[in-house]
Motif scaffolding. Structure first.
Motif, PDB file in Angstrom:
ATOM      1  N   ILE A 243       0.780  -1.492  -0.081  1.00 54.31           N
ATOM      2  CA  ILE A 243       0.162   0.165   0.616  1.00 54.31           C
ATOM      3  C   ILE A 243       0.973   1.510   0.059  1.00 54.31           C
ATOM      4  N   ASP A 244       0.392   2.336  -0.858  1.00 51.39           N
ATOM      5  CA  ASP A 244       0.865   3.300  -0.535  1.00 51.39           C
ATOM      6  C   ASP A 244       0.826   4.200   0.672  1.00 51.39           C
ATOM      7  N   ASP A 245       2.161   4.969   1.124  1.00 49.79           N
ATOM      8  CA  ASP A 245       1.608   6.198   1.994  1.00 49.79           C
ATOM      9  C   ASP A 245       0.690   6.283   1.412  1.00 49.79           C
ATOM     10  N   SER A 246       0.910   7.421   0.465  1.00 52.38           N
ATOM     11  CA  SER A 246      -0.758   8.291  -0.098  1.00 52.38           C
ATOM     12  C   SER A 246      -1.987   7.762   0.272  1.00 52.38           C
ATOM     13  N   LYS A 247      -2.120   6.475  -0.059  1.00 52.30           N
ATOM     14  CA  LYS A 247      -3.106   5.477  -0.027  1.00 52.30           C
ATOM     15  C   LYS A 247      -3.728   5.349   1.448  1.00 52.30           C
ATOM     16  N   MET A 248      -3.274   5.586   2.831  1.00 51.58           N
ATOM     17  CA  MET A 248      -3.209   5.129   4.046  1.00 51.58           C
ATOM     18  C   MET A 248      -3.735   6.058   4.880  1.00 51.58           C
ATOM     19  N   GLN A 249      -4.356   6.024   5.573  1.00 57.50           N
ATOM     20  CA  GLN A 249      -5.180   6.670   6.656  1.00 57.50           C
ATOM     21  C   GLN A 249      -4.366   7.242   8.185  1.00 57.50           C
ATOM     22  N   ALA A 250      -4.511   7.907   8.860  1.00 57.85           N
ATOM     23  CA  ALA A 250      -4.174   7.908  10.560  1.00 57.85           C
ATOM     24  C   ALA A 250      -5.660   7.463  11.151  1.00 57.85           C
ATOM     25  N   LEU A 251      -5.050   5.898  11.783  1.00 59.50           N
ATOM     26  CA  LEU A 251      -5.588   5.324  12.615  1.00 59.50           C
ATOM     27  C   LEU A 251      -5.266   5.131  14.399  1.00 59.50           C
ATOM     28  N   ASN A 252      -6.394   5.376  15.325  1.00 59.86           N
ATOM     29  CA  ASN A 252      -6.076   5.150  16.343  1.00 59.86           C
ATOM     30  C   ASN A 252      -5.909   3.422  16.767  1.00 59.86           C
ATOM     31  N   LEU A 253      -5.115   3.221  16.989  1.00 59.55           N
ATOM     32  CA  LEU A 253      -4.562   1.763  17.206  1.00 59.55           C
ATOM     33  C   LEU A 253      -6.009   1.839  18.603  1.00 59.55           C
ATOM     34  N   TYR A 254      -5.425   2.561  19.595  1.00 64.08           N
ATOM     35  CA  TYR A 254      -6.480   2.234  21.400  1.00 64.08           C
ATOM     36  C   TYR A 254      -7.995   2.121  20.650  1.00 64.08           C
ATOM     37  N   ASP A 255      -8.591   2.738  19.797  1.00 58.38           N
ATOM     38  CA  ASP A 255      -9.597   2.579  19.184  1.00 58.38           C
ATOM     39  C   ASP A 255     -10.154   1.265  18.466  1.00 58.38           C
ATOM     40  N   TYR A 256      -9.127   1.413  17.782  1.00 58.15           N
ATOM     41  CA  TYR A 256      -9.607  -0.609  16.559  1.00 58.15           C
ATOM     42  C   TYR A 256      -9.375  -1.597  17.598  1.00 58.15           C
ATOM     43  N   VAL A 257      -8.040  -1.712  18.655  1.00 57.06           N
ATOM     44  CA  VAL A 257      -8.336  -2.178  19.671  1.00 57.06           C
ATOM     45  C   VAL A 257      -9.708  -2.495  20.475  1.00 57.06           C
ATOM     46  N   GLU A 258     -10.004  -2.135  21.114  1.00 53.62           N
ATOM     47  CA  GLU A 258     -11.810  -1.756  21.582  1.00 53.62           C
ATOM     48  C   GLU A 258     -12.900  -1.929  20.860  1.00 53.62           C
ATOM     49  N   LYS A 259     -13.167  -1.921  19.380  1.00 46.32           N
ATOM     50  CA  LYS A 259     -13.761  -2.083  18.249  1.00 46.32           C
ATOM     51  C   LYS A 259     -13.345  -3.611  18.168  1.00 46.32           C
ATOM     52  N   ALA A 260     -12.146  -4.472  18.110  1.00 53.30           N
ATOM     53  CA  ALA A 260     -12.088  -5.554  17.522  1.00 53.30           C
ATOM     54  C   ALA A 260     -12.435  -6.363  19.430  1.00 53.30           C
ATOM     55  N   THR A 261     -12.115  -5.957  19.923  1.00 49.32           N
ATOM     56  CA  THR A 261     -12.067  -6.052  21.601  1.00 49.32           C
ATOM     57  C   THR A 261     -13.927  -7.194  21.625  1.00 49.32           C
TER      58      THR A 261
END
Length: 368
Positions: free
Chosen positions: A214-232
């Motif tokens: 994935i090219d850097d320009s196509k990636m987003q800034a994602l909050n790691l804590y929030d994604y772990v909370e959602k996965a949990t």
């Protein structure tokens, strides 16, 4: 007496400079603003294969590779106008034997008597380095072309396999509808199971074929804590059924570069594996923590489960269809896809594990 000492000191200093000029490994030349050689050391002669007198009787441009004649122009103008003190360029020259030499040239302006400016050129022969760079570029070009061909091949194969396996599955269903007794036929049931297995394998291969860098320009800034909370939250039923405790101790402000679907998949796979491969001797505990380096955000997922024998399986832990325990339904594709997702985001993954103690995965994500 003082004048005599000054003259002697000046003479000694001049001798030192002259010896340095003549004996230095790199080529050094004094050139006037018209491009004429005024003074060269022995290394310049060795580099180009000409004697001093041959060089003095030619313009420096006489031995410059035609396509490189203008590489000095812009920086030279800035130098003589006082905008810069020195500059460096790469330029090709013809050796006396006809071979081409790559030079890294450092140019500075000096003023001698009557304030007339001259240039000091320092020549560093980088021919072998350039050959190595060109060879590496050629190899990378070939590798890129081969990778593109393999990607196209994988897409075609997975597409065709998906179509054919789907047709086979439909045919088995039609046959079972038209001939109800087939459901009791052992050979037909074996055929049906084989077709279902084929479909599952094709599905796995399709997922693998989709993974791309994935090219850097196509990636987003994602909050790691929030994604772990959602996965949990998404695996809460699985966790409760296993009486598992999950601790999310990640810094709430940390963001990584990623793709939402990939990050979801990565976290879910590690969490479900931590619970799936729990020890029957203790309640499962999963701890998620974060660390940072200059370049990466590191997600650490630690469990107290069965652990993995790294001496036995360490080299194959992320390979396709490799399993390390006898859990029903384990097919050995989750870690393979997860590792590829991580690497496609520009990251990497490491693991430490002890049998009957637990496992810790360290996932390196690019900082947002």
């Amino acid at each position: 007496m003082k004048v005599s000492n000054h003259l002697r000191n000046f003479s000694n200093a001049y001798d030192v400079l002259e010896r340095t000029f003549n004996n230095t490994y790199n080529g050094i030349a004094i050139v006037n603003l018209d491009g004429n050689w005024l003074k060269v050391n022995e290394s310049v002669c060795d580099i180009f294969g000409y004697t001093r007198w041959e060089l003095f009787n030619m313009d420096i441009n006489n031995i410059v590779y035609a396509q490189d004649l203008g590489v000095h122009e812009e920086k030279y103008e800035k130098l003589v106008n006082g905008e810069i003190d020195k500059y460096r360029v790469k330029q090709r020259y013809f050796h006396k034997d006809g071979s081409i030499k790559w030079m890294l040239i450092s140019v500075s302006l000096v003023y001698f008597k009557e304030g007339r400016p001259h240039m000091i050129w320092q020549f560093n022969d980088i021919t072998n380095r350039k050959k190595s760079e060109d060879k590496l570029k050629a190899m990378l070009s070939v590798a890129k072309e081969q990778n593109e061909r393999l990607t196209s091949f994988a897409n075609i194969v997975t597409h065709n396999l998906r179509s054919h396996s789907g047709n086979l599955f439909s045919i088995t269903e039609f046959l079972e509808e038209d001939f109800s007794k087939l459901k009791y036929n052992e050979n037909f049931q074996l055929l049906k199971q084989a077709v279902e297995n084929l479909q599952e394998t094709v599905s796995h291969l399709t997922e693998v074929a989709k993974i791309r860098k994935i090219d850097d320009s196509k990636m987003q800034a994602l909050n790691l804590y929030d994604y772990v909370e959602k996965a949990t939250y998404n695996i809460i039923a699985l966790a409760q059924n296993a009486e598992a405790i999950i601790y999310n101790e990640i810094d709430e402000d940390l963001c990584i570069k990623g793709i939402p679907a990939y990050l979801d998949s990565i976290i879910l796979n590690f969490l479900t594996n931590a619970i799936k491969y729990k020890s029957e001797l203790r309640k499962p505990i999963v701890e998620l923590k974060s660390e940072t380096t200059k370049e990466f955000v590191i997600l650490k997922i630690k469990d107290n489960g069965l652990g993995i024998d790294l001496e036995k399986f360490g080299d194959t832990i992320f390979q396709l269809y490799k399993t390390f325990h006898h859990n029903e339904g384990a097919i050995g594709i989750g870690l393979f896809i997860t590792k590829n997702h991580i690497e496609s985001l520009g990251g990497k993954v490491a693991v430490i594990s002890t049998v009957d103690v637990g496992t810790e995965f360290s996932v390196y994500f690019k900082k947002a």
